[in-house]
Design a protein around this motif. Structure first.
Motif, PDB file in Angstrom:
ATOM      1  N   LEU A   4     -14.095 -21.923   9.343  1.00 15.86           N
ATOM      2  CA  LEU A   4     -13.780 -20.768  10.137  1.00 15.86           C
ATOM      3  C   LEU A   4     -13.293 -19.643   9.304  1.00 15.86           C
ATOM      4  CD1 LEU A   4     -11.299 -22.748  12.569  1.00 15.86           C
ATOM      5  CD2 LEU A   4     -13.718 -21.993  12.877  1.00 15.86           C
ATOM      6  N   THR A   5     -12.434 -19.567   8.462  1.00 17.53           N
ATOM      7  CA  THR A   5     -11.938 -18.556   7.610  1.00 17.53           C
ATOM      8  C   THR A   5     -11.009 -19.137   6.453  1.00 17.53           C
ATOM      9  OG1 THR A   5     -11.002 -16.135   7.795  1.00 17.53           O
ATOM     10  CG2 THR A   5      -9.793 -18.008   9.169  1.00 17.53           C
ATOM     11  N   THR A   6     -10.329 -18.001   5.797  1.00 20.73           N
ATOM     12  CA  THR A   6      -9.509 -18.652   4.944  1.00 20.73           C
ATOM     13  C   THR A   6      -7.875 -18.504   5.094  1.00 20.73           C
ATOM     14  OG1 THR A   6      -9.296 -16.430   3.904  1.00 20.73           O
ATOM     15  CG2 THR A   6     -11.259 -17.918   3.085  1.00 20.73           C
ATOM     16  N   VAL A   7      -6.863 -18.958   4.599  1.00 15.98           N
ATOM     17  CA  VAL A   7      -5.525 -18.922   4.772  1.00 15.98           C
ATOM     18  C   VAL A   7      -5.413 -17.454   4.516  1.00 15.98           C
ATOM     19  CG1 VAL A   7      -3.308 -19.759   4.010  1.00 15.98           C
ATOM     20  CG2 VAL A   7      -5.040 -21.456   4.417  1.00 15.98           C
ATOM     21  N   GLU A   8      -5.819 -17.115   3.425  1.00 12.08           N
ATOM     22  CA  GLU A   8      -5.359 -15.676   3.023  1.00 12.08           C
ATOM     23  C   GLU A   8      -6.075 -14.738   4.218  1.00 12.08           C
ATOM     24  OE1 GLU A   8      -6.316 -12.378  -0.392  1.00 12.08           O
ATOM     25  OE2 GLU A   8      -7.738 -14.120  -0.435  1.00 12.08           O
ATOM     26  N   THR A   9      -6.921 -14.759   4.758  1.00 10.79           N
ATOM     27  CA  THR A   9      -7.407 -13.928   5.890  1.00 10.79           C
ATOM     28  C   THR A   9      -6.364 -13.815   6.995  1.00 10.79           C
ATOM     29  OG1 THR A   9      -9.637 -13.860   5.110  1.00 10.79           O
ATOM     30  CG2 THR A   9      -9.122 -13.308   7.493  1.00 10.79           C
ATOM     31  N   VAL A  10      -5.964 -15.129   7.235  1.00  5.97           N
ATOM     32  CA  VAL A  10      -4.884 -15.183   8.424  1.00  5.97           C
ATOM     33  C   VAL A  10      -3.773 -14.561   8.267  1.00  5.97           C
ATOM     34  CG1 VAL A  10      -3.711 -17.054   9.872  1.00  5.97           C
ATOM     35  CG2 VAL A  10      -6.077 -17.260   9.295  1.00  5.97           C
ATOM     36  N   ASP A  51       2.226 -22.981  -0.562  1.00 12.57           N
ATOM     37  CA  ASP A  51       2.605 -23.810   0.329  1.00 12.57           C
ATOM     38  C   ASP A  51       2.390 -23.217   2.011  1.00 12.57           C
ATOM     39  OD1 ASP A  51       4.537 -22.163   0.237  1.00 12.57           O
ATOM     40  OD2 ASP A  51       6.307 -23.794   0.408  1.00 12.57           O
ATOM     41  N   ASP A  52       2.001 -21.926   2.084  1.00 13.09           N
ATOM     42  CA  ASP A  52       1.909 -21.567   3.488  1.00 13.09           C
ATOM     43  C   ASP A  52       0.780 -22.359   4.231  1.00 13.09           C
ATOM     44  OD1 ASP A  52       3.742 -19.558   3.066  1.00 13.09           O
ATOM     45  OD2 ASP A  52       2.718 -18.065   2.891  1.00 13.09           O
ATOM     46  N   GLY A  53       1.102 -22.217   5.594  1.00 13.44           N
ATOM     47  CA  GLY A  53       0.158 -22.988   6.288  1.00 13.44           C
ATOM     48  C   GLY A  53      -0.588 -22.119   7.651  1.00 13.44           C
ATOM     49  N   VAL A  54      -1.215 -22.740   8.265  1.00 11.53           N
ATOM     50  CA  VAL A  54      -1.928 -21.991   9.315  1.00 11.53           C
ATOM     51  C   VAL A  54      -1.808 -23.257  10.303  1.00 11.53           C
ATOM     52  CG1 VAL A  54      -4.148 -21.179  10.129  1.00 11.53           C
ATOM     53  CG2 VAL A  54      -3.314 -20.671   7.829  1.00 11.53           C
ATOM     54  N   GLU A  55      -1.736 -22.589  11.711  1.00  7.86           N
ATOM     55  CA  GLU A  55      -1.598 -23.487  12.852  1.00  7.86           C
ATOM     56  C   GLU A  55      -2.644 -22.732  13.897  1.00  7.86           C
ATOM     57  OE1 GLU A  55      -0.342 -26.148  13.853  1.00  7.86           O
ATOM     58  OE2 GLU A  55       0.887 -26.450  12.037  1.00  7.86           O
ATOM     59  N   SER A 115      -8.605 -26.759   3.579  1.00  7.54           N
ATOM     60  CA  SER A 115      -8.999 -27.589   2.295  1.00  7.54           C
ATOM     61  C   SER A 115      -8.240 -27.164   1.107  1.00  7.54           C
ATOM     62  CB  SER A 115     -10.592 -27.058   1.948  1.00  7.54           C
ATOM     63  OG  SER A 115     -10.489 -25.883   1.721  1.00  7.54           O
ATOM     64  N   SER A 116      -8.391 -27.628  -0.040  1.00 11.71           N
ATOM     65  CA  SER A 116      -7.643 -27.374  -1.055  1.00 11.71           C
ATOM     66  C   SER A 116      -7.954 -25.996  -1.841  1.00 11.71           C
ATOM     67  CB  SER A 116      -8.136 -28.325  -2.413  1.00 11.71           C
ATOM     68  OG  SER A 116      -9.373 -28.288  -2.576  1.00 11.71           O
ATOM     69  N   PHE A 121     -10.841 -25.038   8.343  1.00 12.13           N
ATOM     70  CA  PHE A 121     -12.064 -25.733   8.939  1.00 12.13           C
ATOM     71  C   PHE A 121     -11.724 -26.295  10.557  1.00 12.13           C
ATOM     72  CE2 PHE A 121     -13.018 -26.601   4.675  1.00 12.13           C
ATOM     73  CZ  PHE A 121     -14.027 -26.154   4.739  1.00 12.13           C
ATOM     74  N   LEU A 122     -12.371 -26.165  11.372  1.00 13.70           N
ATOM     75  CA  LEU A 122     -12.066 -26.779  12.873  1.00 13.70           C
ATOM     76  C   LEU A 122     -12.480 -27.988  12.676  1.00 13.70           C
ATOM     77  CD1 LEU A 122     -11.626 -26.298  16.003  1.00 13.70           C
ATOM     78  CD2 LEU A 122     -14.203 -25.967  16.007  1.00 13.70           C
ATOM     79  N   THR A 123     -11.563 -28.936  13.017  1.00 17.20           N
ATOM     80  CA  THR A 123     -11.726 -30.366  12.946  1.00 17.20           C
ATOM     81  C   THR A 123     -11.498 -31.013  14.270  1.00 17.20           C
ATOM     82  OG1 THR A 123      -9.681 -30.583  12.095  1.00 17.20           O
ATOM     83  CG2 THR A 123     -11.348 -30.689  10.365  1.00 17.20           C
ATOM     84  N   ASP A 124     -11.393 -30.474  15.428  1.00 18.53           N
ATOM     85  CA  ASP A 124     -11.335 -30.732  16.720  1.00 18.53           C
ATOM     86  C   ASP A 124     -12.858 -31.240  17.253  1.00 18.53           C
ATOM     87  OD1 ASP A 124     -10.805 -31.050  19.510  1.00 18.53           O
ATOM     88  OD2 ASP A 124      -8.856 -30.032  19.092  1.00 18.53           O
ATOM     89  N   TYR A 125     -13.036 -32.440  17.194  1.00 21.05           N
ATOM     90  CA  TYR A 125     -14.338 -32.802  17.238  1.00 21.05           C
ATOM     91  C   TYR A 125     -14.746 -32.840  18.980  1.00 21.05           C
ATOM     92  CZ  TYR A 125     -14.244 -34.183  12.485  1.00 21.05           C
ATOM     93  OH  TYR A 125     -13.910 -34.305  11.321  1.00 21.05           O
ATOM     94  N   GLU A 126     -13.931 -32.364  20.007  1.00 19.01           N
ATOM     95  CA  GLU A 126     -14.212 -32.053  21.402  1.00 19.01           C
ATOM     96  C   GLU A 126     -14.312 -30.692  21.191  1.00 19.01           C
ATOM     97  OE1 GLU A 126     -11.196 -33.365  23.636  1.00 19.01           O
ATOM     98  OE2 GLU A 126     -11.153 -35.202  23.092  1.00 19.01           O
TER      99      GLU A 126
END
Length: 149
Positions: A4-10, A51-55, A115-116, A121-126
């Protein structure tokens, strides 16, 4: 997995809107938002901490399906997403709302993986990634005429 994109972009943009399609061909908008218990929404730093995350949340309020991001970014304050219609506020990390018309509800989540190297990444397989940005809702005529009778 779909990149999709990067954590930095978000973190730089404060939200990232994209469109997905389910197995029935229906499209839905999804928003990526920064999620970190120590996030300061007023911060001017564009570099996320390690350690920042994305939802990822479906881009609609649970009260009346109002879009949270109308194409100009998600309104946020103090770690909360704000519904532009009625002002209900959802926690960026849990999606839970404890106030306003949507109180007691939680935004529908979408499965993602970071990822490291901080790629999201979109990992929702539906769901299948369609494109960055929202659903094109311009179903009206292409005419610019404003003639009225």
């Amino acid at each position: 997995m779909q990149e999709l994109t990067t954590v930095e972009t978000v973190h730089e943009e404060r939200s990232w809107l994209f469109t997905v399609q389910n197995q029935y061909g229906e499209q839905e908008e999804v928003i990526l938002v920064p999620c970190d218990d120590d996030t300061e929404q007023g911060s001017t730093s564009s570099q996320p901490a390690a350690d920042d995350g994305v939802e990822a949340w479906v881009n609609r309020c649970t009260h009346e399906s109002q879009r949270l991001d109308t194409g100009q970014g998600v309104p946020m304050r103090d770690g909360q997403l704000i519904c532009p219609r009625h002002g209900s506020m959802f926690d960026v990390c849990s999606g839970h709302c404890d106030n306003g018309d949507a109180a007691g509800t939680t935004l529908p989540s979408v499965n993602i993986t970071v990822s490291s190297d901080d790629t999201v990444f979109l990992t929702d397989y539906e769901l299948t990634f369609v494109h960055e940005g929202g659903i094109d809702e311009d179903d009206g005529p292409d005419s610019t005429s404003h003639i009225s009778l």
